[in-house]
Scaffold this active site. Sequence first.
Site, mmCIF file in Angstrom:
data_model
loop_
_atom_site.group_PDB
_atom_site.id
_atom_site.type_symbol
_atom_site.label_atom_id
_atom_site.label_comp_id
_atom_site.label_asym_id
_atom_site.label_seq_id
_atom_site.Cartn_x
_atom_site.Cartn_y
_atom_site.Cartn_z
ATOM 1 N N TYR A 188 19.133 35.759 48.567
ATOM 2 C CA TYR A 188 19.513 35.705 47.148
ATOM 3 C C TYR A 188 19.155 34.344 46.549
ATOM 4 O O TYR A 188 18.530 34.252 45.497
ATOM 5 C CB TYR A 188 21.021 35.960 47.028
ATOM 6 C CG TYR A 188 21.604 35.627 45.668
ATOM 7 C CD1 TYR A 188 21.559 36.538 44.623
ATOM 8 C CD2 TYR A 188 22.216 34.387 45.430
ATOM 9 C CE1 TYR A 188 22.091 36.229 43.375
ATOM 10 C CE2 TYR A 188 22.756 34.072 44.194
ATOM 11 C CZ TYR A 188 22.690 34.995 43.167
ATOM 12 O OH TYR A 188 23.207 34.678 41.929
ATOM 13 N N SER A 214 21.730 29.829 39.469
ATOM 14 C CA SER A 214 22.986 29.828 40.240
ATOM 15 C C SER A 214 23.132 28.551 41.056
ATOM 16 O O SER A 214 22.151 28.003 41.566
ATOM 17 C CB SER A 214 22.965 31.030 41.192
ATOM 18 O OG SER A 214 23.917 30.862 42.218
ATOM 19 N N GLU A 258 23.988 28.526 43.910
ATOM 20 C CA GLU A 258 23.504 28.845 45.261
ATOM 21 C C GLU A 258 22.145 28.195 45.542
ATOM 22 O O GLU A 258 21.775 28.044 46.704
ATOM 23 C CB GLU A 258 23.412 30.358 45.450
ATOM 24 C CG GLU A 258 24.749 31.040 45.624
ATOM 25 C CD GLU A 258 25.413 30.714 46.965
ATOM 26 O OE1 GLU A 258 24.806 30.952 48.008
ATOM 27 O OE2 GLU A 258 26.549 30.208 46.953
HETATM 28 P P1 NDP Z 1 27.046 41.479 38.384
HETATM 29 O O1 NDP Z 1 26.643 41.800 39.772
HETATM 30 O O2 NDP Z 1 28.415 41.794 37.924
HETATM 31 O O3 NDP Z 1 26.029 42.198 37.386
HETATM 32 C C1 NDP Z 1 24.653 42.264 37.675
HETATM 33 C C2 NDP Z 1 24.002 43.277 36.765
HETATM 34 O O4 NDP Z 1 22.621 43.430 37.149
HETATM 35 C C3 NDP Z 1 24.633 44.675 36.818
HETATM 36 O O5 NDP Z 1 24.764 45.132 35.490
HETATM 37 C C4 NDP Z 1 23.597 45.500 37.572
HETATM 38 O O6 NDP Z 1 23.595 46.827 37.144
HETATM 39 C C5 NDP Z 1 22.306 44.811 37.155
HETATM 40 N N1 NDP Z 1 21.210 45.077 38.082
HETATM 41 C C6 NDP Z 1 21.210 44.926 39.443
HETATM 42 N N2 NDP Z 1 20.017 45.273 39.943
HETATM 43 C C7 NDP Z 1 19.254 45.661 38.890
HETATM 44 C C8 NDP Z 1 17.928 46.140 38.752
HETATM 45 N N3 NDP Z 1 17.120 46.295 39.797
HETATM 46 N N4 NDP Z 1 17.457 46.466 37.516
HETATM 47 C C9 NDP Z 1 18.247 46.322 36.442
HETATM 48 N N5 NDP Z 1 19.522 45.870 36.496
HETATM 49 C C10 NDP Z 1 20.005 45.544 37.709
HETATM 50 O O7 NDP Z 1 26.718 39.931 38.153
HETATM 51 P P2 NDP Z 1 27.423 38.869 37.167
HETATM 52 O O8 NDP Z 1 27.645 39.499 35.855
HETATM 53 O O9 NDP Z 1 28.536 38.225 37.887
HETATM 54 O O10 NDP Z 1 26.272 37.760 37.080
HETATM 55 C C11 NDP Z 1 25.262 37.824 36.076
HETATM 56 C C12 NDP Z 1 24.063 37.003 36.539
HETATM 57 O O11 NDP Z 1 24.447 35.660 36.765
HETATM 58 C C13 NDP Z 1 23.418 37.465 37.848
HETATM 59 O O12 NDP Z 1 22.031 37.222 37.732
HETATM 60 C C14 NDP Z 1 24.024 36.539 38.900
HETATM 61 O O13 NDP Z 1 23.141 36.405 39.992
HETATM 62 C C15 NDP Z 1 24.140 35.266 38.100
HETATM 63 N N6 NDP Z 1 25.199 34.366 38.515
HETATM 64 C C16 NDP Z 1 26.498 34.802 38.580
HETATM 65 C C17 NDP Z 1 27.514 33.938 38.910
HETATM 66 C C18 NDP Z 1 28.939 34.384 39.001
HETATM 67 O O14 NDP Z 1 29.743 33.627 39.571
HETATM 68 N N7 NDP Z 1 29.305 35.535 38.463
HETATM 69 C C19 NDP Z 1 27.222 32.510 39.181
HETATM 70 C C20 NDP Z 1 25.829 32.157 39.050
HETATM 71 C C21 NDP Z 1 24.879 33.053 38.731
HETATM 72 P P3 NDP Z 1 24.049 47.988 38.162
HETATM 73 O O15 NDP Z 1 25.421 47.664 38.650
HETATM 74 O O16 NDP Z 1 23.924 49.185 37.308
HETATM 75 O O17 NDP Z 1 23.039 47.952 39.272
HETATM 76 P P1 GDR Z 2 29.332 33.567 46.461
HETATM 77 O O1 GDR Z 2 30.654 34.429 46.168
HETATM 78 O O2 GDR Z 2 28.695 33.915 47.743
HETATM 79 O O3 GDR Z 2 29.717 32.138 46.248
HETATM 80 O O4 GDR Z 2 28.343 34.074 45.297
HETATM 81 P P2 GDR Z 2 31.597 35.269 47.139
HETATM 82 O O5 GDR Z 2 32.836 35.504 46.383
HETATM 83 O O6 GDR Z 2 30.884 36.461 47.687
HETATM 84 O O7 GDR Z 2 31.865 34.256 48.371
HETATM 85 C C1 GDR Z 2 32.512 33.011 48.191
HETATM 86 C C2 GDR Z 2 32.862 32.422 49.544
HETATM 87 O O8 GDR Z 2 33.910 33.193 50.146
HETATM 88 C C3 GDR Z 2 33.575 33.444 51.499
HETATM 89 N N1 GDR Z 2 34.235 34.662 51.978
HETATM 90 C C4 GDR Z 2 34.024 35.912 51.547
HETATM 91 N N2 GDR Z 2 33.204 36.388 50.572
HETATM 92 C C5 GDR Z 2 33.228 37.719 50.335
HETATM 93 N N3 GDR Z 2 32.461 38.204 49.344
HETATM 94 N N4 GDR Z 2 34.007 38.581 51.049
HETATM 95 C C6 GDR Z 2 34.836 38.149 52.065
HETATM 96 O O9 GDR Z 2 35.522 38.939 52.699
HETATM 97 C C7 GDR Z 2 34.851 36.747 52.304
HETATM 98 N N5 GDR Z 2 35.541 35.960 53.176
HETATM 99 C C8 GDR Z 2 35.164 34.708 52.970
HETATM 100 C C9 GDR Z 2 32.048 33.562 51.485
HETATM 101 O O10 GDR Z 2 31.520 33.434 52.803
HETATM 102 C C10 GDR Z 2 31.703 32.427 50.547
HETATM 103 O O11 GDR Z 2 31.647 31.211 51.230
HETATM 104 C C11 GDR Z 2 28.809 34.259 43.960
HETATM 105 C C12 GDR Z 2 27.946 35.383 43.334
HETATM 106 O O12 GDR Z 2 28.474 35.712 42.081
HETATM 107 C C13 GDR Z 2 26.506 34.915 43.166
HETATM 108 O O13 GDR Z 2 25.763 35.901 42.458
HETATM 109 C C14 GDR Z 2 26.507 33.598 42.402
HETATM 110 O O14 GDR Z 2 25.186 33.124 42.246
HETATM 111 C C15 GDR Z 2 27.361 32.556 43.126
HETATM 112 O O15 GDR Z 2 28.678 33.066 43.223
HETATM 113 C C16 GDR Z 2 27.407 31.247 42.349
#
Ligand code: NDP
Ligand code: GDR
Length: 336
Positions: A154, A130, A132
């Site tokens: 995280y 990520s 992050e």
């Molecule tokens: P989601 O949160 O939508 O999905 C995460 C998945 O992980 C869910 O299916 C959840 O299942 C599962 N999960 C959580 N905890 C456990 C556990 N203990 N054991 C097994 N499964 C688990 O994430 P995204 O699809 O958005 O992201 C996919 C991956 O990419 C993640 O690793 C995220 O950190 C990473 N990522 C995402 C980004 C984004 O912008 N979307 C950017 C960069 C990285 P359940 O809901 O059933 O718990």
């Molecule tokens: P992020 O996504 O932390 O970048 O992680 P998120 O959408 O949670 O926050 C983005 C930015 O918005 C600001 N923010 C808020 N965020 C949330 N969730 N709710 C609020 O009410 C709110 N108001 C302002 C946050 O402070 C932040 O700056 C996502 C996840 O998908 C991670 O798993 C992944 O690794 C990174 O993107 C890349």
Amino acid sequence: MRVALITGISGQDGSYLSEFLLARGYQVHGTISSTSRSAEPRPHDQSAAQAGVILHPVDLTDGGNLCALLEQIAPDEIYHLAAQSDVRLSFQIPVLTANAIVMGTLRVLEAIRSYQRRTGRTTRLYQASSSEVFGLPPVTPQTETTPFHPRSPYACAKVFAYWQTVNYREAYGLYACNGILYNHESPRRGELYVTRKITRAAGRIKAGLQKKLFLGYIDSRRDWGFAGDYVECMWLMLQQETPQDLVIATGQTHSVRDFLDTAFGYLELDWREFVEIDPGYFRPAEVGLLCGNAEKARRVLGWSPKVDFRTLVQMMVERDWQLASEEARCLQSPTS
Ligand code: NDP
Ligand code: GDR
């Protein structure tokens, strides 16, 4: 037929990736956790199951049956997506977050190492890293060589997962690579992430179902792309001769305010009339600005994003406006 295993298949990326792989003729297996963190049932779970995805219960905080699962299904490719992926929540549940990401990734790597040793077969691993990990980066935009400075439990966990993946590649010769992906969104995004929270609220406000939207720090800037574009990269990364860690991003950055302007503007609303800042949503340490340089991915994979910021926001608002309209109709005539 090629076989793929997706951990975390019920999440946003898992749903797009399973569709992508099924369309390419893969047999797709997915793991689901024993307890879902999400309060809302995810609409695509059902369609994935109907489309022929084979689901297996594996909780990565336990992971006991991973080795047996690999022997049973013999995957050519593993996409390790499962994680507690909510950054703000990770400050509240740091141990669970680390267990799922740090130990979960280690369990996947160990299962692959043991599977390859025992069977003589190989499998390729994509690890969901990520942006992050950069946290407080010294330069903008970030590349594969920018130093890490994680700013949340995280992100710290994702740094461990990154280096452990590199370590298993170097120490044991695993085909394993990290995709350093920037924020990617879609109409399937979880409702606690800021983009979906905004588009959901905009639709509900327009439909008269909600009056206010409470947000945290709205000056932060993110490099937002479309999840459907990004899962293609995951696949492309596993089709290369040698595994490489790559930054995947659009190179464009927008603030949360920009997102509000575009989303509410699309429904002809002024967000300033509805948004209130709730300091309860502030994070103990914030990541103010992230922007990636995906030049290497462009060169190595021939990849570039297809969906731009405005189209992404429009896609999300249209879906959430439709959901809100249906909700309003049900409330008006509950028996229909
Ligand atoms: P989601 O949160 O939508 O999905 C995460 C998945 O992980 C869910 O299916 C959840 O299942 C599962 N999960 C959580 N905890 C456990 C556990 N203990 N054991 C097994 N499964 C688990 O994430 P995204 O699809 O958005 O992201 C996919 C991956 O990419 C993640 O690793 C995220 O950190 C990473 N990522 C995402 C980004 C984004 O912008 N979307 C950017 C960069 C990285 P359940 O809901 O059933 O718990
Ligand atoms: P992020 O996504 O932390 O970048 O992680 P998120 O959408 O949670 O926050 C983005 C930015 O918005 C600001 N923010 C808020 N965020 C949330 N969730 N709710 C609020 O009410 C709110 N108001 C302002 C946050 O402070 C932040 O700056 C996502 C996840 O998908 C991670 O798993 C992944 O690794 C990174 O993107 C890349």
